[in-house]
Design an enzyme around this catalytic site. Structure first.
Site, mmCIF file in Angstrom:
data_model
loop_
_atom_site.group_PDB
_atom_site.id
_atom_site.type_symbol
_atom_site.label_atom_id
_atom_site.label_comp_id
_atom_site.label_asym_id
_atom_site.label_seq_id
_atom_site.Cartn_x
_atom_site.Cartn_y
_atom_site.Cartn_z
ATOM 1 N N TYR A 69 -7.479 1.473 -4.562
ATOM 2 C CA TYR A 69 -6.103 1.711 -4.973
ATOM 3 C C TYR A 69 -5.481 0.399 -5.430
ATOM 4 O O TYR A 69 -5.999 -0.691 -5.155
ATOM 5 C CB TYR A 69 -5.267 2.310 -3.833
ATOM 6 N N GLU A 122 -6.819 -28.810 27.867
ATOM 7 C CA GLU A 122 -7.944 -29.648 27.456
ATOM 8 C C GLU A 122 -7.482 -30.827 26.596
ATOM 9 O O GLU A 122 -8.208 -31.801 26.427
ATOM 10 C CB GLU A 122 -8.960 -28.821 26.673
ATOM 11 N N THR A 148 1.098 -4.241 4.320
ATOM 12 C CA THR A 148 0.785 -4.518 5.724
ATOM 13 C C THR A 148 0.162 -5.894 5.956
ATOM 14 O O THR A 148 0.199 -6.400 7.078
ATOM 15 C CB THR A 148 -0.166 -3.442 6.280
ATOM 16 N N ASP A 149 -0.420 -6.509 4.927
ATOM 17 C CA ASP A 149 -1.160 -7.751 5.137
ATOM 18 C C ASP A 149 -0.283 -8.891 5.644
ATOM 19 O O ASP A 149 -0.726 -9.707 6.468
ATOM 20 C CB ASP A 149 -1.857 -8.187 3.847
ATOM 21 N N LYS A 182 -1.307 -7.262 12.762
ATOM 22 C CA LYS A 182 -2.271 -6.312 12.206
ATOM 23 C C LYS A 182 -3.634 -6.602 12.817
ATOM 24 O O LYS A 182 -4.132 -7.720 12.769
ATOM 25 C CB LYS A 182 -2.316 -6.454 10.684
ATOM 26 N N THR A 197 0.823 -1.213 0.000
ATOM 27 C CA THR A 197 0.000 0.000 0.000
ATOM 28 C C THR A 197 0.855 1.260 0.000
ATOM 29 O O THR A 197 0.495 2.257 -0.614
ATOM 30 C CB THR A 197 -0.934 0.012 1.229
#
Length: 383
Positions: free
Chosen positions: A80, A338, A146-147, A219, A67
């Site tokens: 974008y 568990e 950023t992903d 993120k 980005t």
């Protein structure tokens, strides 16, 4: 008045001539040592300026896209396309960045981080090693989408071993957006990479005036500029255009480092997301597709349905590394709560989210570490 071999008193007494006395005074003035000229301070200033320039930290920016390199698209008000702007253009769009360091940029890729892959990871790791081994720079900044930024940062932190800082940076808004955050983020990433305080801290992520460690950062929001948070530990520090502040001294460097596979490809490890009414299908498919490991994004403390649990046991019997992580954003998955992990041969991810647990599992398998106890030891290390 300066004194010279010319005797003014003798001249006046001998001739009584006021004109000669005046001439002697003029001559005396002319013969006096010249004061320091304006050229001398200028030369000193120039030399100091040159020394200051040469003393500036050297930072290389490795651009991968994302980005921060995006450009607007008319398909929507916030539309974008990632990876439209080069690294050099990014640098040129940040006023004052040249005052922080001598900055150079290189283009490694120009993709959206949803397309991040092993090839780019290996290219980054090898180029950074080359830069530091050849003393080409004092720090590296990576512009990134950023992903998957947290995964790239975590990968690099596990394969690089240098005291020089590596800083990943991106933006939540493209440069064409109102109040674009990219230019300030990039400025501050270079500021951190150029800081003497950053040495010995390994790989870092700088977003929204906050410095994060790869193990903890994630993120947390689709669009907010405050998206990146270190949920289980808090940030390493903060940065603004005037200062870099770390919250703790440099710790001991992590001992665990992993080598890169010679074929430039990490082994396949699948993530399976747990949900209500979960069956064994996805886990069985991972086994059939020759995955070397499976990370379960489990509910709660990494739990799954009974059919899925049975499939996980089959995966262990087939020789796969099976890691229990959680789909919950924060908290730790602990052993033998568990689920009887000791009996089942499972590994728990502790604080690592599923995407980072996958990266670590890939690196471990690539380095021949597949025994559940040894894999568990690696997950317990705090790096």
């Amino acid at each position: 008045m300066h004194t010279h071999s010319l005797n003014l008193r003798a001249l006046n007494c001998a001739s009584g001539n006021a004109i000669l006395a005046t001439a002697a005074i003029v001559l005396s003035t002319l013969l006096a040592p010249l004061p320091a000229t304006a050229a001398e301070p200028a030369a000193t200033t120039s030399a100091a300026s040159s020394e200051s320039t040469s003393a500036k930290p050297r930072i290389i920016i490795l651009a991968t896209g994302g980005t921060i390199s995006g450009a607007a698209d008319a398909r929507s008000a916030i539309g974008y396309n990632s990876g439209e702007v080069s690294g050099q253009q990014l640098v040129q769009g940040v006023p004052g960045i040249e005052k922080l360091a001598t900055v150079k940029s290189e283009q490694i890729s120009n993709i959206g981080s949803q397309d991040m892959n092993d090839k780019v990871w290996f290219a980054l790791a090898k180029r950074i090693r080359q830069i530091f081994d050849g003393n080409e720079a004092d720090g590296v900044v990576i512009t990134h989408g950023t992903d998957t930024m947290e995964e790239t940062a975590f990968f690099l932190n596990n394969v690089l071993d240098s005291a020089k800082p590596v800083v990943l940076v991106g933006s939540m808004r493209p440069g064409s957006a109102l109040s674009a955050d990219g230019p300030l983020n990039l400025y501050e990433a270079v500021e951190v990479a150029a800081s003497a305080q950053a040495r010995g801290r390994g790989v870092m992520v700088v977003m929204n005036e906050t410095i994060h460690a790869p193990r903890w950062v994630t993120k947390t929001n689709v669009t907010s500029v405050q998206s990146f948070q270190s949920l289980n530990a808090g940030p390493l520090g903060y940065v603004d255009p005037a200062s870099v502040r770390f919250l703790a001294p440099v710790g001991q460097a992590a001992a665990a480092r992993y080598t890169l596979p010679k074929d430039d490809q990490l082994p396949r490890v699948d993530i399976v997301y747990a949900h209500s009414n979960m069956d064994a299908t996805q886990i069985d498919h991972a086994i059939q597709d020759n995955a070397r490991g499976i990370v379960i994004a489990g509910v709660g403390d990494g739990n799954v349905s009974k059919p899925a649990m049975e499939a996980m046991l089959r995966a262990v019997q087939k020789g796969l590394v099976v890691v229990r992580a959680t789909r919950v954003p924060s908290g730790f998955v602990n052993r033998n709560v568990e689920v009887d992990d000791d009996k089942s041969g499972f590994v728990v991810a502790y604080d690592l989210n599923p995407q980072k647990a996958r990266v670590l599992t890939q690196l471990l398998i690539a380095n021949g570490v597949t025994a559940a106890d040894k894999v568990q030891q690696a997950f317990a290390a705090t790096y």
